[in-house]
Design a protein around this motif. Structure first.
Motif, mmCIF file in Angstrom:
data_model
loop_
_atom_site.group_PDB
_atom_site.id
_atom_site.type_symbol
_atom_site.label_atom_id
_atom_site.label_comp_id
_atom_site.label_asym_id
_atom_site.label_seq_id
_atom_site.Cartn_x
_atom_site.Cartn_y
_atom_site.Cartn_z
ATOM 1 N N GLN A 166 -4.607 43.027 4.717
ATOM 2 C CA GLN A 166 -5.858 42.333 4.988
ATOM 3 C C GLN A 166 -5.911 40.956 4.345
ATOM 4 O O GLN A 166 -6.598 40.086 4.836
ATOM 5 C CB GLN A 166 -7.045 43.185 4.540
ATOM 6 C CG GLN A 166 -7.340 44.338 5.483
ATOM 7 C CD GLN A 166 -7.583 43.867 6.898
ATOM 8 O OE1 GLN A 166 -6.715 43.970 7.765
ATOM 9 N NE2 GLN A 166 -8.746 43.333 7.171
ATOM 10 N N ALA A 167 -5.200 40.757 3.259
ATOM 11 C CA ALA A 167 -5.211 39.448 2.601
ATOM 12 C C ALA A 167 -4.622 38.383 3.517
ATOM 13 O O ALA A 167 -5.132 37.264 3.573
ATOM 14 C CB ALA A 167 -4.462 39.498 1.279
ATOM 15 N N ASP A 168 -3.558 38.721 4.238
ATOM 16 C CA ASP A 168 -2.970 37.722 5.130
ATOM 17 C C ASP A 168 -3.948 37.332 6.235
ATOM 18 O O ASP A 168 -4.042 36.157 6.598
ATOM 19 C CB ASP A 168 -1.625 38.181 5.696
ATOM 20 C CG ASP A 168 -1.693 39.460 6.510
ATOM 21 O OD1 ASP A 168 -2.681 40.202 6.403
ATOM 22 O OD2 ASP A 168 -0.734 39.722 7.255
ATOM 23 N N VAL A 169 -4.719 38.278 6.722
ATOM 24 C CA VAL A 169 -5.722 37.980 7.753
ATOM 25 C C VAL A 169 -6.828 37.110 7.169
ATOM 26 O O VAL A 169 -7.203 36.087 7.755
ATOM 27 C CB VAL A 169 -6.303 39.288 8.352
ATOM 28 C CG1 VAL A 169 -7.501 38.986 9.243
ATOM 29 C CG2 VAL A 169 -5.233 40.043 9.117
ATOM 30 N N ALA A 170 -7.339 37.490 6.005
ATOM 31 C CA ALA A 170 -8.418 36.716 5.375
ATOM 32 C C ALA A 170 -7.970 35.298 5.053
ATOM 33 O O ALA A 170 -8.707 34.332 5.303
ATOM 34 C CB ALA A 170 -8.895 37.422 4.112
ATOM 35 N N LEU A 191 -3.447 29.281 15.689
ATOM 36 C CA LEU A 191 -3.646 29.037 14.259
ATOM 37 C C LEU A 191 -3.724 30.354 13.496
ATOM 38 O O LEU A 191 -3.036 30.532 12.484
ATOM 39 C CB LEU A 191 -4.923 28.225 14.013
ATOM 40 C CG LEU A 191 -4.893 26.751 14.365
ATOM 41 C CD1 LEU A 191 -6.280 26.132 14.203
ATOM 42 C CD2 LEU A 191 -3.883 26.012 13.498
ATOM 43 N N ILE A 192 -4.549 31.264 13.975
ATOM 44 C CA ILE A 192 -4.707 32.543 13.284
ATOM 45 C C ILE A 192 -3.381 33.292 13.224
ATOM 46 O O ILE A 192 -2.953 33.740 12.156
ATOM 47 C CB ILE A 192 -5.782 33.419 13.965
ATOM 48 C CG1 ILE A 192 -7.166 32.815 13.794
ATOM 49 C CG2 ILE A 192 -5.762 34.838 13.380
ATOM 50 C CD1 ILE A 192 -8.248 33.491 14.618
ATOM 51 N N GLU A 193 -2.741 33.445 14.364
ATOM 52 C CA GLU A 193 -1.497 34.223 14.411
ATOM 53 C C GLU A 193 -0.383 33.578 13.583
ATOM 54 O O GLU A 193 0.341 34.253 12.863
ATOM 55 C CB GLU A 193 -1.043 34.443 15.851
ATOM 56 C CG GLU A 193 -1.933 35.389 16.633
ATOM 57 C CD GLU A 193 -2.076 36.761 15.984
ATOM 58 O OE1 GLU A 193 -1.071 37.325 15.500
ATOM 59 O OE2 GLU A 193 -3.210 37.270 15.949
ATOM 60 N N GLY A 194 -0.244 32.270 13.701
ATOM 61 C CA GLY A 194 0.786 31.584 12.935
ATOM 62 C C GLY A 194 0.523 31.631 11.443
ATOM 63 O O GLY A 194 1.433 31.902 10.644
ATOM 64 N N LEU A 195 -0.721 31.401 11.060
ATOM 65 C CA LEU A 195 -1.054 31.428 9.638
ATOM 66 C C LEU A 195 -1.011 32.841 9.066
ATOM 67 O O LEU A 195 -0.712 33.021 7.884
ATOM 68 C CB LEU A 195 -2.416 30.772 9.395
ATOM 69 C CG LEU A 195 -2.410 29.255 9.567
ATOM 70 C CD1 LEU A 195 -3.824 28.694 9.492
ATOM 71 C CD2 LEU A 195 -1.508 28.585 8.541
ATOM 72 N N LYS A 196 -1.279 33.829 9.894
ATOM 73 C CA LYS A 196 -1.153 35.222 9.427
ATOM 74 C C LYS A 196 0.299 35.496 9.034
ATOM 75 O O LYS A 196 0.564 36.082 7.979
ATOM 76 C CB LYS A 196 -1.625 36.175 10.529
ATOM 77 C CG LYS A 196 -1.841 37.590 10.061
ATOM 78 C CD LYS A 196 -2.552 38.410 11.123
ATOM 79 C CE LYS A 196 -1.597 38.764 12.221
ATOM 80 N NZ LYS A 196 -2.074 39.791 13.122
ATOM 81 N N ALA A 214 1.495 36.186 5.110
ATOM 82 C CA ALA A 214 2.215 37.419 4.761
ATOM 83 C C ALA A 214 3.491 37.083 3.999
ATOM 84 O O ALA A 214 3.804 37.698 2.969
ATOM 85 C CB ALA A 214 2.528 38.225 6.016
ATOM 86 N N ALA A 215 4.224 36.076 4.474
ATOM 87 C CA ALA A 215 5.458 35.659 3.802
ATOM 88 C C ALA A 215 5.155 35.003 2.460
ATOM 89 O O ALA A 215 5.857 35.249 1.467
ATOM 90 C CB ALA A 215 6.250 34.703 4.695
ATOM 91 N N ASP A 234 -9.547 35.091 -4.172
ATOM 92 C CA ASP A 234 -9.705 33.903 -5.008
ATOM 93 C C ASP A 234 -8.471 33.668 -5.869
ATOM 94 O O ASP A 234 -8.056 32.533 -6.080
ATOM 95 C CB ASP A 234 -10.954 34.018 -5.889
ATOM 96 C CG ASP A 234 -12.244 33.850 -5.105
ATOM 97 O OD1 ASP A 234 -12.213 33.206 -4.027
ATOM 98 O OD2 ASP A 234 -13.283 34.353 -5.559
ATOM 99 N N TYR A 235 -7.856 34.747 -6.356
ATOM 100 C CA TYR A 235 -6.650 34.615 -7.159
ATOM 101 C C TYR A 235 -5.495 34.069 -6.309
ATOM 102 O O TYR A 235 -4.776 33.165 -6.729
ATOM 103 C CB TYR A 235 -6.272 35.970 -7.772
ATOM 104 C CG TYR A 235 -5.005 35.922 -8.584
ATOM 105 C CD1 TYR A 235 -4.955 35.241 -9.794
ATOM 106 C CD2 TYR A 235 -3.847 36.538 -8.135
ATOM 107 C CE1 TYR A 235 -3.786 35.188 -10.547
ATOM 108 C CE2 TYR A 235 -2.676 36.490 -8.879
ATOM 109 C CZ TYR A 235 -2.655 35.812 -10.077
ATOM 110 O OH TYR A 235 -1.491 35.752 -10.798
ATOM 111 N N ILE A 236 -5.349 34.600 -5.116
ATOM 112 C CA ILE A 236 -4.289 34.123 -4.220
ATOM 113 C C ILE A 236 -4.529 32.656 -3.865
ATOM 114 O O ILE A 236 -3.605 31.839 -3.867
ATOM 115 C CB ILE A 236 -4.193 34.997 -2.955
ATOM 116 C CG1 ILE A 236 -3.737 36.413 -3.346
ATOM 117 C CG2 ILE A 236 -3.228 34.399 -1.934
ATOM 118 C CD1 ILE A 236 -3.843 37.429 -2.236
#
Length: 160
Positions: free
Chosen positions: A3-7, A72-77, A81-82, A101-103
């Protein structure tokens, strides 16, 4: 950390849209983000926001804007993740329980460091790959791709 990669993708997609001055795209992405925050899955949120019944006389602008936003969403996801995986490898521990916030704070430090240009290149590459899969005309991405550098720089500047 799924979920972090999506957010993070939704956050940075909106930041890029704001930097490029694309208010319509920013609103669309904000709507997707709100739906995900309310517990919806990303695919359902996207469908709910971009669903369009074509009618005679439509110009297709909405559809094109939606496709760029989805790229944008798919590429940034993929990028996030990486990136999160790289952070975990550097830290030698899982960031599964880390706050967004930490990330973001770790990213903001990297955004003003020597890896800033590498970050930008990876983001652009991931977005271009996603756009190709979605059959988005590369020229339609120009404004968003051009906004990545200033957006990364602004993120870094806000992290101090």
């Amino acid at each position: 950390m799924a979920q972090a990669d999506v957010a993070m993708a939704l956050w940075f997609s909106r930041e890029i849209s704001a930097t490029e001055g694309n208010t319509t795209q920013e609103i669309l992405l904000e709507d997707v983000a709100d739906r995900v925050k309310e517990g919806g899955d990303l695919a359902g949120a996207i469908k709910g926001v971009t669903g369009h019944d074509p009618r005679a006389g439509d110009f297709g602008i909405e559809v094109l804007g939606s496709l760029v936003a989805m790229a944008l969403i798919e590429g940034l996801k993929v990028f996030w993740a990486a990136y999160i995986k790289e952070l975990e490898e550097k830290a030698g521990k899982s960031l599964a329980n880390a706050t967004l916030d930490y990330i973001k704070s770790l990213f903001k430090k990297d955004a003003i460091g020597p890896s800033a240009s590498e970050i930008q290149a990876k983001m652009k590459g991931a977005i271009k790959d996603a756009a190709a899969k979605l059959n988005v005309d590369p020229a339609a991405l120009d404004a968003a791709l051009g906004a990545i550098g200033p957006t990364v720089a602004a993120a870094g500047a806000s992290g101090n």
